[in-house]
Design a protein around this motif. Structure first.
Motif, PDB file in Angstrom:
ATOM      1  N   PRO A 144       0.837  -1.204   0.000  1.00 37.43           N
ATOM      2  CA  PRO A 144       0.000   0.000   0.000  1.00 37.43           C
ATOM      3  C   PRO A 144       0.874   1.257   0.000  1.00 37.43           C
ATOM      4  O   PRO A 144       1.888   1.325   0.693  1.00 37.43           O
ATOM      5  N   VAL A 145       0.459   2.232  -0.790  1.00 34.62           N
ATOM      6  CA  VAL A 145       1.150   3.521  -0.834  1.00 34.62           C
ATOM      7  C   VAL A 145       0.245   4.558  -0.175  1.00 34.62           C
ATOM      8  O   VAL A 145      -0.929   4.690  -0.512  1.00 34.62           O
ATOM      9  N   ASN A 146       0.800   5.287   0.789  1.00 30.45           N
ATOM     10  CA  ASN A 146       0.053   6.288   1.555  1.00 30.45           C
ATOM     11  C   ASN A 146      -1.242   5.723   2.142  1.00 30.45           C
ATOM     12  O   ASN A 146      -2.334   6.277   1.934  1.00 30.45           O
ATOM     13  N   VAL A 192      -7.989   1.965   6.411  1.00 31.55           N
ATOM     14  CA  VAL A 192      -9.318   2.352   5.941  1.00 31.55           C
ATOM     15  C   VAL A 192      -9.317   2.797   4.476  1.00 31.55           C
ATOM     16  O   VAL A 192     -10.359   2.778   3.823  1.00 31.55           O
ATOM     17  N   SER A 193      -8.167   3.189   3.970  1.00 30.63           N
ATOM     18  CA  SER A 193      -8.084   3.534   2.549  1.00 30.63           C
ATOM     19  C   SER A 193      -6.627   3.502   2.112  1.00 30.63           C
ATOM     20  O   SER A 193      -5.710   3.612   2.932  1.00 30.63           O
ATOM     21  N   VAL A 194      -6.435   3.335   0.805  1.00 34.34           N
ATOM     22  CA  VAL A 194      -5.100   3.279   0.208  1.00 34.34           C
ATOM     23  C   VAL A 194      -5.114   4.143  -1.045  1.00 34.34           C
ATOM     24  O   VAL A 194      -6.026   4.037  -1.870  1.00 34.34           O
ATOM     25  N   SER A 238      -3.510   1.664  -9.204  1.00 39.44           N
ATOM     26  CA  SER A 238      -4.542   2.325  -8.427  1.00 39.44           C
ATOM     27  C   SER A 238      -5.321   1.307  -7.609  1.00 39.44           C
ATOM     28  O   SER A 238      -5.465   0.141  -8.003  1.00 39.44           O
ATOM     29  N   ALA A 239      -5.833   1.762  -6.467  1.00 39.14           N
ATOM     30  CA  ALA A 239      -6.611   0.865  -5.606  1.00 39.14           C
ATOM     31  C   ALA A 239      -7.840   0.355  -6.334  1.00 39.14           C
ATOM     32  O   ALA A 239      -8.218  -0.816  -6.202  1.00 39.14           O
ATOM     33  N   ALA A 240      -8.461   1.220  -7.138  1.00 36.83           N
ATOM     34  CA  ALA A 240      -9.658   0.812  -7.879  1.00 36.83           C
ATOM     35  C   ALA A 240      -9.327  -0.264  -8.894  1.00 36.83           C
ATOM     36  O   ALA A 240     -10.061  -1.243  -9.051  1.00 36.83           O
ATOM     37  N   ALA A 241      -8.195  -0.111  -9.594  1.00 39.26           N
ATOM     38  CA  ALA A 241      -7.809  -1.083 -10.614  1.00 39.26           C
ATOM     39  C   ALA A 241      -7.498  -2.430  -9.983  1.00 39.26           C
ATOM     40  O   ALA A 241      -7.846  -3.484 -10.528  1.00 39.26           O
ATOM     41  N   VAL A 242      -6.837  -2.422  -8.826  1.00 33.39           N
ATOM     42  CA  VAL A 242      -6.516  -3.669  -8.139  1.00 33.39           C
ATOM     43  C   VAL A 242      -7.792  -4.374  -7.716  1.00 33.39           C
ATOM     44  O   VAL A 242      -7.938  -5.585  -7.876  1.00 33.39           O
ATOM     45  N   LYS A 243      -8.759  -3.620  -7.210  1.00 36.23           N
ATOM     46  CA  LYS A 243     -10.015  -4.239  -6.782  1.00 36.23           C
ATOM     47  C   LYS A 243     -10.798  -4.774  -7.971  1.00 36.23           C
ATOM     48  O   LYS A 243     -11.353  -5.874  -7.926  1.00 36.23           O
ATOM     49  N   VAL A 244     -10.820  -4.029  -9.060  1.00 31.62           N
ATOM     50  CA  VAL A 244     -11.521  -4.505 -10.253  1.00 31.62           C
ATOM     51  C   VAL A 244     -10.897  -5.803 -10.749  1.00 31.62           C
ATOM     52  O   VAL A 244     -11.597  -6.757 -11.083  1.00 31.62           O
TER      53      VAL A 244
END
Length: 486
Positions: free
Chosen positions: A54-56, A331-333, A345-351
């Protein structure tokens, strides 16, 4: 500590013959190499959440509680009775059949829904399950790339027995998906291989482990599924007894130490390596333990002891308390980074993690127009229905299959969807959605590579009817349907 009712209460009754279909269809690859992702020594894909940093990350206020009953118990980082050993199965190893424990009709298989005997095509000679009640053992078949996970595996006389069997891919993502939600004997659906500190990693001259760690938490830290979700993405399940939990952290949560945590003050190299990993990758909550603030798992055979020279050390105890007090739920990445620091991106990883079918092929496949089980069989490793050789078309239907029960995976009304056929030998696949006695959607029969796009019906209580048609004059034909949001 897996509650058996968790999977028995959720399985859909199916029929399936586990034999040579998947083994013969799989292409042999080099899963034994000591470098690269998706191998015996470095499990799962490069973009698996186990292997991404995770970044930031933003850490919340939810932390890990101290023991509730046994106040003197310290966090556990060890191999031993409740950990697991990973065994390598190679070409030339003999097959082995595992049967149910005495009094059981077979080994419980949540993926197919049956108690049945399990035949593994390659079985290493050195298999020895963990001695604790859970009796975990992981066998990685380096010919097919399948991880075979056993729960309560024991050798009784000259027979191997077990309570539960699950599987996952060594080159997969390391977590379940909506159609194949139970991929190992952890309460979260993950295999015990995931997040395990392996023997070959202990003295690799690195200051951290190159993956997230697997962590179990006690009931008074874990959430109950009523006031707080009992599991969240990427976990796909939780114990049915989660209702007894009294905490707020769900299975599937990633916990990390803050960037400000000073690992240089810790008293041993072992602890510094673990703490550095918890800062870089964190740990996923994958299981429940009894009253231990947290447990991290080391592969059996490591002779690992967090105490220097195996003697009680108060500095180590204080360091473990620092780590416990510092851990917080992520809680967020902002994004993730791989080994080469390439951003994802976090969204791309989840998709990517969700881009698996919502639809399983498991279920009883009946001859069309009858209540009789047909010759078609479900193959769990290939997640498809298979037909033996026939000189005329065979039509079968599956009424028992349900859309995914994994929380958060169901599409909303009018979501664009795509149903794609993956077939061989001339077989066809068809999907219908029914709302009671009303047909809400029909894909029609599709051949390999064909797809049908549609919007998810705005109806409640939808059920699925799958229809498959065999090919003819081929040794085997097969059909699988993949349902995903476009």
């Amino acid at each position: 500590m897996r509650t058996r009712a968790n999977w028995l209460g959720r399985i859909i009754v199916t029929t399936f013959i586990l034999g040579s279909i998947a083994a013969s269809a799989a292409q042999a690859q080099n899963y034994t190499q000591t470098y690269g992702f998706g191998t015996f020594y470095r499990p799962f894909a490069a973009d698996s959440l186990w292997n991404l940093k995770p970044v930031n990350p933003v850490l919340g206020s939810n932390g890990v509680k101290k023991p509730l009953i046994n106040l003197s118990w310290i966090p556990s980082i060890d191999d031993g009775a409740y950990s697991v050993k990973v065994f390598m199965a190679k070409a030339g190893d003999p097959a082995m059949t595992v049967v149910g424990k005495p009094g059981m009709s077979g080994v419980g298989d949540p993926d197919t829904g049956h108690y049945r005997t399990i035949t593994i095509p390659r079985w290493p000679a050195d298999v020895a399950p963990a001695t604790g009640e859970d009796g975990h053992a992981e066998i990685i078949d380096t010919v097919t790339g399948v991880i075979h996970s056993f729960y309560q595996l024991r050798k009784v006389g000259n027979k191997w027995t077990a309570t539960m069997y699950s599987w996952t891919r060594i080159d997969g993502r390391g977590f379940g998906n909506p159609a194949h939600w139970s991929q190992g004997a952890r309460s979260s659906g993950a295999a015990p291989t995931a997040g395990l500190i392996r023997v070959h990693e202990l003295n690799d001259n690195r200051d951290h482990y190159r993956h997230a760690l697997a962590m179990s938490l006690p009931a008074h830290t874990l959430a109950n599924g009523i006031t707080h979700p009992s599991y969240v993405y990427p976990a796909t399940t939780a114990d049915t007894s989660a209702i007894l939990n009294t905490g707020v952290i769900p299975l599937g949560a990633r916990l990390m130490l803050p960037a400000s945590f000073d690992t240089s003050t810790l008293s041993t190299d072992q602890l510094r390596k673990i703490a550095n990993t918890l800062k870089l990758y964190g740990a996923y909550a994958v299981d429940r333990n009894y009253d231990t603030a947290f447990r991290l798992y080391v592969e059996n055979g490591a002779n690992f002891n967090i105490m220097p020279n195996g003697t009680w050390n108060t500095r180590v105890v204080a360091d473990l308390e620092k780590i416990r007090a510092g851990l917080r739920q992520v809680v967020s990445v902002e994004r993730y980074a791989d080994d080469n620091q390439a951003a994802k991106s976090a969204a791309a990883v989840k998709v990517a993690g969700d881009a698996k079918s919502l639809l399983s092929m498991r279920g009883d496949w009946l001859d069309a127009g009858t209540s009789k089980k047909g010759d078609a069989v479900y193959d769990t490793w290939l997640e498809s229905v298979w037909f033996p050789k026939t000189t005329k078309k065979v039509n079968v239907v599956n009424y028992s299959n349900g859309i995914s029960k994994v929380a958060g995976s169901m599409p909303a009304a009018r979501t664009p969807m795509r149903f794609t056929a993956r077939t061989s030998g001339g077989a066809l696949i068809r999907m219908q959605l029914w709302a009671g006695s009303s047909l809400a959607y029909d894909s029609g029969y599709l051949a390999d590579g064909s797809f049908a796009s549609f919007q998810w019906p705005a109806m409640t209580g939808l059920s699925v009817k799958l229809l498959a048609q065999s090919g003819v004059y081929t040794n085997w034909s097969s059909a699988r349907g993949i349902l995903v949001a476009e």
